[in-house]
Design a protein around this motif. Structure first.
Motif, short mmCIF file in Angstrom:
data_model
loop_
_atom_site.label_atom_id
_atom_site.label_comp_id
_atom_site.label_asym_id
_atom_site.label_seq_id
_atom_site.Cartn_x
_atom_site.Cartn_y
_atom_site.Cartn_z
N GLY A 27 0.86 -1.17 0.11
CA GLY A 27 0.00 -0.10 0.00
C GLY A 27 0.87 1.28 -0.26
O GLY A 27 1.90 1.30 -0.74
N GLU A 28 0.37 2.26 0.58
CA GLU A 28 1.22 3.41 0.67
C GLU A 28 0.67 4.41 1.82
O GLU A 28 -0.48 4.24 2.17
N ILE A 29 1.64 5.03 2.43
CA ILE A 29 1.65 5.90 3.66
C ILE A 29 1.11 7.15 2.90
O ILE A 29 2.26 8.17 2.58
N ASN A 30 -0.15 7.95 2.76
CA ASN A 30 -0.43 9.02 2.20
C ASN A 30 -0.12 10.26 3.15
O ASN A 30 0.17 11.34 2.63
N THR A 31 0.13 9.95 4.37
CA THR A 31 0.45 11.23 5.51
C THR A 31 2.06 11.26 5.47
O THR A 31 2.35 11.77 6.52
N LEU A 32 2.80 10.65 4.85
CA LEU A 32 4.17 10.52 5.18
C LEU A 32 4.80 11.65 5.42
O LEU A 32 5.62 11.97 6.42
N ARG A 33 4.45 12.86 4.45
CA ARG A 33 5.16 14.02 4.70
C ARG A 33 5.10 14.83 6.08
O ARG A 33 5.87 15.20 6.90
N GLY A 34 3.55 14.58 6.55
CA GLY A 34 3.38 15.22 7.82
C GLY A 34 3.92 14.20 8.94
O GLY A 34 4.46 15.00 10.09
N ASN A 35 3.92 13.04 9.07
CA ASN A 35 4.47 12.22 9.65
C ASN A 35 6.03 12.39 10.07
O ASN A 35 6.66 12.49 11.10
N ILE A 36 6.73 12.61 8.98
CA ILE A 36 8.35 12.93 8.99
C ILE A 36 8.35 14.37 9.76
O ILE A 36 9.33 14.25 10.54
N ASN A 37 7.67 15.27 9.19
CA ASN A 37 7.79 16.59 9.92
C ASN A 37 7.65 16.61 11.35
O ASN A 37 8.14 17.16 12.24
N GLY A 63 13.73 10.32 7.33
CA GLY A 63 13.69 11.37 6.45
C GLY A 63 13.46 10.86 5.06
O GLY A 63 13.30 9.90 4.69
N ASP A 64 14.05 11.93 4.24
CA ASP A 64 13.74 11.89 2.80
C ASP A 64 14.80 10.78 2.35
O ASP A 64 15.75 10.56 2.98
N GLY A 65 14.48 10.39 1.26
CA GLY A 65 15.41 8.99 0.80
C GLY A 65 14.82 7.77 0.79
O GLY A 65 14.95 6.90 0.01
N ALA A 66 14.20 7.36 1.97
CA ALA A 66 13.85 6.22 2.14
C ALA A 66 12.28 5.93 1.46
O ALA A 66 11.61 7.01 1.43
N SER A 67 11.92 4.82 1.41
CA SER A 67 10.41 4.85 1.09
C SER A 67 9.66 4.80 2.28
O SER A 67 9.72 4.80 3.19
N SER A 69 7.40 2.86 3.24
CA SER A 69 7.58 1.60 4.22
C SER A 69 8.87 1.58 5.17
O SER A 69 8.61 1.26 6.38
N ALA A 70 9.84 1.84 4.56
CA ALA A 70 11.19 1.92 5.40
C ALA A 70 11.31 2.95 6.52
O ALA A 70 11.62 2.83 7.57
N THR A 71 10.49 3.94 6.17
CA THR A 71 10.33 5.18 7.16
C THR A 71 9.28 4.76 8.34
O THR A 71 9.77 4.98 9.63
N PHE A 72 8.21 3.79 7.87
CA PHE A 72 7.34 3.53 9.01
C PHE A 72 8.03 2.59 9.75
O PHE A 72 8.03 2.28 11.08
N ASP A 73 8.97 1.55 9.24
CA ASP A 73 9.71 0.72 9.98
C ASP A 73 10.61 1.32 10.89
O ASP A 73 10.57 0.83 11.98
N ASN A 74 11.17 2.27 10.67
CA ASN A 74 12.18 3.07 11.46
C ASN A 74 11.61 3.53 12.46
O ASN A 74 12.00 3.70 13.90
N ALA A 75 10.12 4.08 12.38
CA ALA A 75 9.45 4.81 13.59
C ALA A 75 9.05 3.73 14.60
O ALA A 75 9.10 3.84 15.68
N LEU A 76 8.60 2.52 13.94
CA LEU A 76 8.31 1.45 14.52
C LEU A 76 9.21 0.70 15.51
O LEU A 76 8.98 0.47 16.60
N LEU A 455 -4.23 24.47 3.38
CA LEU A 455 -2.84 24.94 3.18
C LEU A 455 -2.50 25.24 4.70
O LEU A 455 -1.35 25.06 5.10
N LEU A 456 -3.18 26.20 5.14
CA LEU A 456 -2.85 26.53 6.65
C LEU A 456 -2.79 25.37 7.51
O LEU A 456 -1.63 25.31 8.22
N ALA A 457 -3.68 24.57 7.52
CA ALA A 457 -3.39 23.35 8.50
C ALA A 457 -2.39 22.50 8.09
O ALA A 457 -1.54 22.13 8.89
N GLY A 458 -2.03 22.21 6.68
CA GLY A 458 -0.87 21.45 6.33
C GLY A 458 0.47 22.05 6.61
O GLY A 458 1.47 21.28 6.64
N TYR A 459 0.39 23.22 6.80
CA TYR A 459 1.91 23.89 7.12
C TYR A 459 1.83 24.56 8.55
O TYR A 459 2.83 25.20 8.93
#
Length: 505
Positions: A27-37, A63-67, A69-76, A455-459
């Motif tokens: 699948g895909e994590i659609n909220t990834l940018r917010g999760n990383i931030n 951070g950036d560069g990983a997929s 899934s890899a980012t989710f794995d790091n947080a887990l 946009l305001l909520a996203g930033y």
């Protein structure tokens, strides 16, 4: 644990081959940018009794560069190292739909409601299989947008895959066939030698701490605070000047604000635009016009916020965020909850004066995002730098809610675009390690369309007060096609914006 599929969000590479250390993910994590931030924002406020000083060695954790899934794995992995059990961490990162579910067990509902303030969901269509060597399991996203089916044989084999028939199993050996349902978890404990079903896992975790008592001790709902007196509607001349200053047009009032106040709906227009994109236009444009929605890169079934109401919520938490790796000190960290991120004028005044009603658990400071007109456009960069320094200083002085306001705009003052000011303060506080110590509220005359609020909520804004849109509606009530009170017009408009945000989500 085996994963075989094509890469979708990143270019295929051996480093991103699945499974990772703990999981594999379809699948895909659609909220990834917010999760990383938000994970980066926690860097300076996160502490762990288990990890101690070693926690600093883990950064940059994701951070950036990983997929995704890899980012989710790091947080887990961080959560597991910090003391969470594997099922607990997965329930925190991929919660089931709980907010609007009246049939959910109260203990489980309290568990999810308490953890909503700890970490934002990693949301998107996802079937995730995970293991730590002692337990192996799988969970599905709250919408159930990825398939996961399993079977159990009479010789104690359990096989789960995207579909049945991946491995040949004689039909007479199968004792059970079923599918993983939205938000549910299947767990096999290899040490106990048994399958643990979803209800047992979650009942055990929900009963481990008195989550409802912790919520009762810490939860403050904005609607329960005493009513305040809102600002007066400006006179027609002042209103017109503000509308001109913030780029209002007759079309905005006729085609957007009035229909939203009358019908409680975001108006629908035809596809296509016959005007140049903002970046190519020779007319002045608001900053919002330079942004477009980013769509999911993998084809997904459309989510209708009307029929899928159970899995969607606009509840926002304003203020400091608890320490993600502190599992024991619940019931001490106050949380301010709003039903939706769009605030009326009276609600904003409740937040502005909140410290007088909650034993100073929250303290609010209003920062003007306006600066003297004689500095001109070239003075905006200096004004932004000054605003960011002032915001950081106010947080260090113990204030935990900041209101960024452009109400001081007049003949002698220019307003920094609210989106620019919000994003600048948000990221400055992240860099200074202060973002999780404070909530950001925006009081602006700019925001009027759904796109602006998104946009305001996203930033970084946790709540937004569109005071000029509300003042404009108050002034146009006499010309509205149907009679309504000022409160009804404001409520209809707020409801329309909220529906629009859900539609975008």
């Amino acid at each position: 644990l085996v994963h075989q599929r094509f890469s979708t969000n990143t270019f295929p590479s051996w480093a991103l081959a699945q499974p990772f250390r703990y999981l594999c993910h379809n699948g895909e994590i659609n909220t990834l940018r917010g999760n990383i931030n938000w994970m980066m924002a926690r860097r300076h406020s996160m502490t762990s009794k288990l990890l101690g000083a070693d926690l600093d060695k883990l950064w940059p954790l994701i951070g950036d560069g990983a997929s995704d899934s890899a980012t989710f794995d790091n947080a887990l992995e961080l959560l597991l190292a910090g003391g969470y059990s594997l099922p607990h961490a997965m329930m925190l990162m991929v919660p089931e739909a709980w907010s609007e579910n009246p049939l959910m067990d109260p203990h489980r509902h309290a568990f999810y409601e308490y953890h909503a303030a700890l970490m934002e969901p990693w949301d998107g269509p996802a079937a995730i299989a995970f293991t730590n060597g002692r337990q192996i399991g799988a969970t599905l996203d709250r919408n159930g947008l990825r398939p996961a089916r399993y079977l159990v044989t009479d010789d104690d084999q359990v096989i789960m895959a995207s579909e049945m028939g991946v491995l040949p199993v004689p039909e007479e050996k199968i004792v059970k066939k079923w599918r993983l349902q939205p938000g549910k978890m299947l767990l096999i404990d290899l040490e106990q030698g048994r399958i643990i079903n979803d209800d047992e896992i979650k009942e055990q975790l929900a009963s481990k701490h008195p989550y409802q008592a912790w919520l009762d001790a810490t939860q403050i709902r904005l609607k329960d605070l005493p009513a305040e007196i809102g600002p007066m509607t400006p006179d027609p001349q002042t209103l017109l000047r503000r509308q001109q200053a913030f780029g209002y047009t007759q079309e905005d009032i006729r085609a957007f604000l009035t229909p939203m106040a009358v019908n409680s709906e975001d108006p629908i227009g035809s596809m296509g635009r016959d005007i140049p994109p903002a970046v190519l236009s020779n007319r002045p444009k608001l900053l919002y016009d330079y942004f477009k929605q980013k769509f999911a890169q993998v084809t997904n079934p459309p989510i209708d916020p009307i029929r899928e109401e159970l899995v969607m919520s606009l509840v926002s938490l304003i203020g400091p965020r608890p320490n993600l790796l502190d599992l024991e000190s619940g019931g001490t960290h106050k949380r301010l909850e709003v039903k939706r991120p769009i605030l009326g004028n009276i609600d904003l005044e409740r937040i502005r004066r909140i410290e007088y009603h909650v034993d100073r658990a929250f303290r609010t400071e209003t920062l003007s995002i306006c600066y003297p007109i004689e500095r001109g456009a070239n003075g905006m960069a200096r004004a932004l730098e000054s605003l960011c320094r002032e915001a950081a200083d106010v947080v260090r002085r113990g204030y935990n809610i900041l209101i960024l306001s452009d109400r001081e705009i007049d003949a002698d003052h220019i307003a920094i675009p609210a989106l620019l000011a919000t994003a600048a303060v948000h990221h400055h506080l992240i860099r200074d390690g202060l973002r999780t110590e404070v909530g950001l509220v925006v009081e602006t005359g700019e925001a009027k369309r759904v796109h602006d609020f998104c946009l305001l909520a996203g930033y970084g804004a946790e709540a937004i007060n569109p005071y000029l849109a509300l003042d404009t509606l108050s002034a146009t009530l006499l010309r509205a096609p149907q009679k309504m009170t000022e409160a009804e017009a404001h409520e209809h408009y707020t409801k329309a914006v909220s529906k629009g945000i859900l539609k975008v989500m």
